[in-house]
Motif scaffolding. Structure first.
Motif, PDB file in Angstrom:
ATOM      1  N   LYS A 322       0.834  -1.196   0.000  1.00  0.00           N
ATOM      2  CA  LYS A 322       0.000   0.000   0.000  1.00  0.00           C
ATOM      3  C   LYS A 322       0.873   1.253   0.000  1.00  0.00           C
ATOM      4  CE  LYS A 322      -3.751   2.254   2.518  1.00  0.00           C
ATOM      5  NZ  LYS A 322      -4.611   2.223   3.725  1.00  0.00           N
ATOM      6  N   GLU A 323       0.689   2.067  -1.028  1.00  0.00           N
ATOM      7  CA  GLU A 323       1.470   3.299  -1.192  1.00  0.00           C
ATOM      8  C   GLU A 323       2.968   3.001  -1.219  1.00  0.00           C
ATOM      9  OE1 GLU A 323       0.279   5.943   1.857  1.00  0.00           O
ATOM     10  OE2 GLU A 323      -1.748   6.227   1.068  1.00  0.00           O
ATOM     11  N   GLY A 324       3.331   1.806  -1.685  1.00  0.00           N
ATOM     12  CA  GLY A 324       4.738   1.442  -1.812  1.00  0.00           C
ATOM     13  C   GLY A 324       5.426   1.096  -0.511  1.00  0.00           C
ATOM     14  N   GLN A 325       4.645   0.827   0.521  1.00  0.00           N
ATOM     15  CA  GLN A 325       5.234   0.618   1.850  1.00  0.00           C
ATOM     16  C   GLN A 325       6.090  -0.638   1.917  1.00  0.00           C
ATOM     17  OE1 GLN A 325       2.931  -0.850   5.376  1.00  0.00           O
ATOM     18  NE2 GLN A 325       3.271   1.221   6.121  1.00  0.00           N
ATOM     19  N   ASN A 326       5.609  -1.756   1.356  1.00  0.00           N
ATOM     20  CA  ASN A 326       6.349  -3.014   1.445  1.00  0.00           C
ATOM     21  C   ASN A 326       7.702  -2.903   0.743  1.00  0.00           C
ATOM     22  OD1 ASN A 326       6.239  -5.855   2.344  1.00  0.00           O
ATOM     23  ND2 ASN A 326       6.333  -6.322   0.170  1.00  0.00           N
ATOM     24  N   ALA A 327       7.708  -2.285  -0.439  1.00  0.00           N
ATOM     25  CA  ALA A 327       8.966  -2.121  -1.169  1.00  0.00           C
ATOM     26  C   ALA A 327       9.902  -1.158  -0.443  1.00  0.00           C
ATOM     27  CB  ALA A 327       8.677  -1.604  -2.576  1.00  0.00           C
ATOM     28  N   ARG A 328       9.348  -0.100   0.138  1.00  0.00           N
ATOM     29  CA  ARG A 328      10.172   0.871   0.880  1.00  0.00           C
ATOM     30  C   ARG A 328      10.860   0.221   2.070  1.00  0.00           C
ATOM     31  NH1 ARG A 328       6.114   4.433   0.491  1.00  0.00           N
ATOM     32  NH2 ARG A 328       5.456   4.035   2.632  1.00  0.00           N
ATOM     33  N   GLY A 335      19.160  -2.452   2.361  1.00  0.00           N
ATOM     34  CA  GLY A 335      20.148  -1.478   1.906  1.00  0.00           C
ATOM     35  C   GLY A 335      20.292  -1.434   0.396  1.00  0.00           C
ATOM     36  N   TYR A 336      19.392  -2.078  -0.325  1.00  0.00           N
ATOM     37  CA  TYR A 336      19.424  -2.107  -1.781  1.00  0.00           C
ATOM     38  C   TYR A 336      18.295  -1.250  -2.348  1.00  0.00           C
ATOM     39  CZ  TYR A 336      22.892  -5.837  -2.292  1.00  0.00           C
ATOM     40  OH  TYR A 336      24.063  -6.565  -2.278  1.00  0.00           O
ATOM     41  N   LYS A 337      18.573  -0.618  -3.483  1.00  0.00           N
ATOM     42  CA  LYS A 337      17.543   0.075  -4.226  1.00  0.00           C
ATOM     43  C   LYS A 337      16.843  -0.957  -5.112  1.00  0.00           C
ATOM     44  CE  LYS A 337      16.729   3.944  -7.363  1.00  0.00           C
ATOM     45  NZ  LYS A 337      17.363   5.030  -8.165  1.00  0.00           N
ATOM     46  N   ILE A 338      15.576  -1.212  -4.840  1.00  0.00           N
ATOM     47  CA  ILE A 338      14.867  -2.330  -5.450  1.00  0.00           C
ATOM     48  C   ILE A 338      13.910  -1.817  -6.529  1.00  0.00           C
ATOM     49  CG2 ILE A 338      13.321  -4.277  -5.016  1.00  0.00           C
ATOM     50  CD1 ILE A 338      14.366  -4.352  -2.159  1.00  0.00           C
ATOM     51  N   ASP A 339      14.014  -2.417  -7.716  1.00  0.00           N
ATOM     52  CA  ASP A 339      13.116  -2.122  -8.832  1.00  0.00           C
ATOM     53  C   ASP A 339      12.263  -3.364  -9.081  1.00  0.00           C
ATOM     54  OD1 ASP A 339      11.841  -1.152 -11.031  1.00  0.00           O
ATOM     55  OD2 ASP A 339      13.520  -1.457 -12.411  1.00  0.00           O
ATOM     56  N   ILE A 340      10.953  -3.246  -8.855  1.00  0.00           N
ATOM     57  CA  ILE A 340      10.053  -4.393  -8.945  1.00  0.00           C
ATOM     58  C   ILE A 340       9.264  -4.319 -10.249  1.00  0.00           C
ATOM     59  CG2 ILE A 340       8.154  -5.630  -7.844  1.00  0.00           C
ATOM     60  CD1 ILE A 340       8.998  -4.409  -5.204  1.00  0.00           C
ATOM     61  N   LYS A 341       9.255  -5.418 -11.005  1.00  0.00           N
ATOM     62  CA  LYS A 341       8.496  -5.520 -12.245  1.00  0.00           C
ATOM     63  C   LYS A 341       7.707  -6.818 -12.254  1.00  0.00           C
ATOM     64  CE  LYS A 341      11.680  -2.873 -15.189  1.00  0.00           C
ATOM     65  NZ  LYS A 341      10.746  -1.736 -15.375  1.00  0.00           N
ATOM     66  N   SER A 342       6.552  -6.771 -12.908  1.00  0.00           N
ATOM     67  CA  SER A 342       5.791  -7.999 -13.114  1.00  0.00           C
ATOM     68  C   SER A 342       6.415  -8.769 -14.277  1.00  0.00           C
ATOM     69  CB  SER A 342       4.334  -7.670 -13.409  1.00  0.00           C
ATOM     70  OG  SER A 342       4.227  -6.979 -14.648  1.00  0.00           O
ATOM     71  N   GLU A 343       5.984 -10.012 -14.473  1.00  0.00           N
ATOM     72  CA  GLU A 343       6.525 -10.823 -15.567  1.00  0.00           C
ATOM     73  C   GLU A 343       6.258 -10.178 -16.926  1.00  0.00           C
ATOM     74  OE1 GLU A 343       6.637 -15.417 -14.713  1.00  0.00           O
ATOM     75  OE2 GLU A 343       4.663 -14.634 -14.177  1.00  0.00           O
ATOM     76  N   THR A 344       5.051  -9.633 -17.082  1.00  0.00           N
ATOM     77  CA  THR A 344       4.708  -8.988 -18.353  1.00  0.00           C
ATOM     78  C   THR A 344       5.587  -7.770 -18.597  1.00  0.00           C
ATOM     79  OG1 THR A 344       2.424  -9.730 -18.097  1.00  0.00           O
ATOM     80  CG2 THR A 344       2.841  -7.966 -19.691  1.00  0.00           C
ATOM     81  N   GLN A 345       5.761  -6.947 -17.553  1.00  0.00           N
ATOM     82  CA  GLN A 345       6.620  -5.765 -17.697  1.00  0.00           C
ATOM     83  C   GLN A 345       8.056  -6.157 -17.967  1.00  0.00           C
ATOM     84  OE1 GLN A 345       5.884  -3.926 -13.916  1.00  0.00           O
ATOM     85  NE2 GLN A 345       4.148  -2.716 -14.667  1.00  0.00           N
ATOM     86  N   ALA A 346       8.514  -7.232 -17.324  1.00  0.00           N
ATOM     87  CA  ALA A 346       9.896  -7.663 -17.498  1.00  0.00           C
ATOM     88  C   ALA A 346      10.152  -8.167 -18.908  1.00  0.00           C
ATOM     89  CB  ALA A 346      10.236  -8.740 -16.475  1.00  0.00           C
ATOM     90  N   LYS A 347       9.176  -8.887 -19.468  1.00  0.00           N
ATOM     91  CA  LYS A 347       9.354  -9.398 -20.827  1.00  0.00           C
ATOM     92  C   LYS A 347       9.443  -8.274 -21.853  1.00  0.00           C
ATOM     93  CE  LYS A 347       6.943 -13.730 -19.909  1.00  0.00           C
ATOM     94  NZ  LYS A 347       5.710 -14.507 -20.124  1.00  0.00           N
ATOM     95  N   ASP A 348       8.693  -7.193 -21.589  1.00  0.00           N
ATOM     96  CA  ASP A 348       8.697  -6.062 -22.518  1.00  0.00           C
ATOM     97  C   ASP A 348       9.883  -5.139 -22.307  1.00  0.00           C
ATOM     98  OD1 ASP A 348       6.358  -7.062 -23.466  1.00  0.00           O
ATOM     99  OD2 ASP A 348       5.073  -5.765 -22.249  1.00  0.00           O
ATOM    100  N   ALA A 349      10.609  -5.318 -21.195  1.00  0.00           N
ATOM    101  CA  ALA A 349      11.731  -4.432 -20.895  1.00  0.00           C
ATOM    102  C   ALA A 349      12.897  -4.734 -21.833  1.00  0.00           C
ATOM    103  CB  ALA A 349      12.173  -4.600 -19.443  1.00  0.00           C
ATOM    104  N   PRO A 350      13.669  -3.729 -22.255  1.00  0.00           N
ATOM    105  CA  PRO A 350      14.818  -3.977 -23.145  1.00  0.00           C
ATOM    106  C   PRO A 350      15.891  -4.795 -22.451  1.00  0.00           C
ATOM    107  CG  PRO A 350      14.810  -1.703 -22.347  1.00  0.00           C
ATOM    108  CD  PRO A 350      13.504  -2.296 -21.933  1.00  0.00           C
ATOM    109  N   GLY A 351      16.450  -5.736 -23.187  1.00  0.00           N
ATOM    110  CA  GLY A 351      17.531  -6.551 -22.648  1.00  0.00           C
ATOM    111  C   GLY A 351      17.077  -7.677 -21.765  1.00  0.00           C
ATOM    112  N   PHE A 352      15.756  -7.877 -21.669  1.00  0.00           N
ATOM    113  CA  PHE A 352      15.256  -8.944 -20.793  1.00  0.00           C
ATOM    114  C   PHE A 352      15.273 -10.278 -21.524  1.00  0.00           C
ATOM    115  CE2 PHE A 352      11.692 -11.602 -19.471  1.00  0.00           C
ATOM    116  CZ  PHE A 352      12.024 -11.785 -18.142  1.00  0.00           C
TER     117      PHE A 352
END
Length: 430
Positions: A322-328, A335-352
């Motif tokens: 909720k409002e990005g709380q879990n990822a925050r 201590g890592y900057k986390i970028d979360i993508k769904s499978e569909t978004q990941a497949k469409d991402a360049p270089g995936f």
């Protein structure tokens, strides 16, 4: 022996925790101040107090002069004739102790001596309180809510009052006077008016200290809290690690039927707490930190402290929270900057590349191919099973066809088809 003085010193030492030696020094200084106020600012005044009997002696050191005419300063010098009255062994040039009786002090000098003693007692009392709470800095204590001072709250910690400022309060928390709460001591300052104590209800260390007091394994060092991330009043994530392989760190923190963690949740007024396992592998740690969301794959870069996470499409909102709380919270915890993508978004991402994070599935496929090459009979069995399944399906279709009166879908659509049943040809009846 001055019993009354000794009893008073005992009471002060017991109630105020001020040592007798300090009180003796205060009395000596007060008497010395009274002497100087009464007889002048000379440095030849001395006070001695017997620590056992509380008897005290006030005297002035004076130099013995041959005759009264030679005495230039009566405070510092004394004639030989007067010195012989004090000690028959006195000689010219000796330093003799001349006793000064406290009854000779004036009213003002006596009042000053009293004020000096009281001032010293107050200073020592403040010092004792400061040292006592300075040792508890960065620790959790229990206090009693006294009153609201504007938007700040005054809390009585026993021997001192603490201030819970608005910025250190959890949003939405309301307290009633005389209510007992646990607070985290941020800072203790020594001021002329006594120790100033600042406390907090939002600091992440508050949760950590509560776990240390509630969980025995954490207190004795078997389980260690490696990292903690908190959004006060809403949710906290902690990562725990066990130094004993036979001890489950998460289970130890949760307790029997959740008794331990529930006690902490109650103290924090319903704040949710997620307890996850610590892992030295950044990928596994990030996967644990994002729970309860399910993770398909994690690509972590330890050098840049960045990570790309792929989750199933239906788990994307849960992973972000909720409002990005879990990822925050997961980012703060790891201590890592986390970028979360769904499978569909990941497949469409360049270089995936799909195979990068489905290695397990591909591995199973390769194992099957190798097994088929080594065991041709097994591959024949798989083929035979597929053929039998096809025959069974054809038989089911035939049964449905017979029940429908022998009308095929092609005949219903106006197409010609050859009769396949004995009922249609009549051959079975003949």
């Amino acid at each position: 022996m001055n019993k009354e003085l000794m009893e008073a010193l005992d009471i002060l030492e017991r109630e105020k925790e001020i040592s007798k030696e300090t009180l003796f020094e205060a009395i000596e200084n007060s008497l010395l101040t009274a002497c100087k106020n009464h007889f002048g600012k000379a440095d030849n005044m001395h006070v001695e107090i017997d620590r056992e009997t509380c008897d005290f002696l006030v005297y002035a050191e004076k130099e013995v002069m041959p005759a009264a005419e030679d005495v230039e300063d009566p405070v510092l010098q004394i004639s030989l004739e007067d010195a012989r009255e004090i000690s028959s062994m006195a000689r010219v040039g000796d330093m003799i102790h001349v006793e000064i009786r406290s009854k000779e002090f004036g009213r003002i000098a006596t009042q000053n001596a009293k004020n000096v003693i009281l001032q010293k007692i107050r200073e020592e009392e403040r010092s004792v309180v400061y040292n006592q709470y300075y040792e508890k800095e960065k620790d959790v204590v229990t206090g009693v809510v006294q009153r609201y001072l504007g938007r700040n709250i005054s809390i009585n910690l026993g021997k001192a009052d603490a201030m819970l400022s608005e910025s250190e309060q959890v949003k939405g928390e309301m307290f009633r006077p005389t209510e007992r709460i646990k607070v985290y001591i941020l800072e203790v300052k020594n001021t002329p008016k006594g120790p100033r104590i600042n406390v907090s209800r939002t600091h992440p260390e508050l949760v950590k200290r509560l776990f240390e007091s509630e969980v025995t394994e954490i207190k004795d060092g078997t389980v260690e809290i490696k990292s903690i991330a908190r959004e006060a009043g809403s949710r906290t994530k902690i990562a725990v690690w066990s130094h004993n392989p036979n001890v489950d760190p998460v289970g130890a923190c949760v307790g029997m039927n959740g008794a331990r963690v529930n006690a902490i949740v109650d103290e924090l007024r319903g704040e949710k707490i997620d307890i996850v396992n610590w892992d030295e592998n950044p990928g596994n740690l990030i996967q644990n930190a994002l729970s309860p969301a399910k993770i398909v794959a994690v690509f972590a870069d330890p050098d840049d402290k960045t990570a790309k996470v792929v989750v199933p499409d239906y788990q994307l909102s849960l992973a972000i929270g909720k409002e990005g709380q879990n990822a925050r919270l997961a980012a703060r915890l790891t201590g890592y900057k986390i970028d979360i993508k769904s499978e569909t978004q990941a497949k469409d991402a360049p270089g995936f590349r799909y195979e990068d994070y489905l290695e397990e599935d591909y591995g199973e496929y390769e194992e099957y191919e190798g097994y088929e090459e080594e065991n041709p009979e097994a591959s024949y069995e798989y083929a035979q099973e597929d053929e039998d399944a096809a025959d069974a399906q054809e038989y089911e279709e035939y049964e449905e066809y017979a029940q429908d009166g022998g009308v095929t879908p092609e005949e219903e659509n106006g197409q010609d088809g050859e009769p396949e049943s004995f009922a249609e040809t009549g051959e079975y009846e003949e």
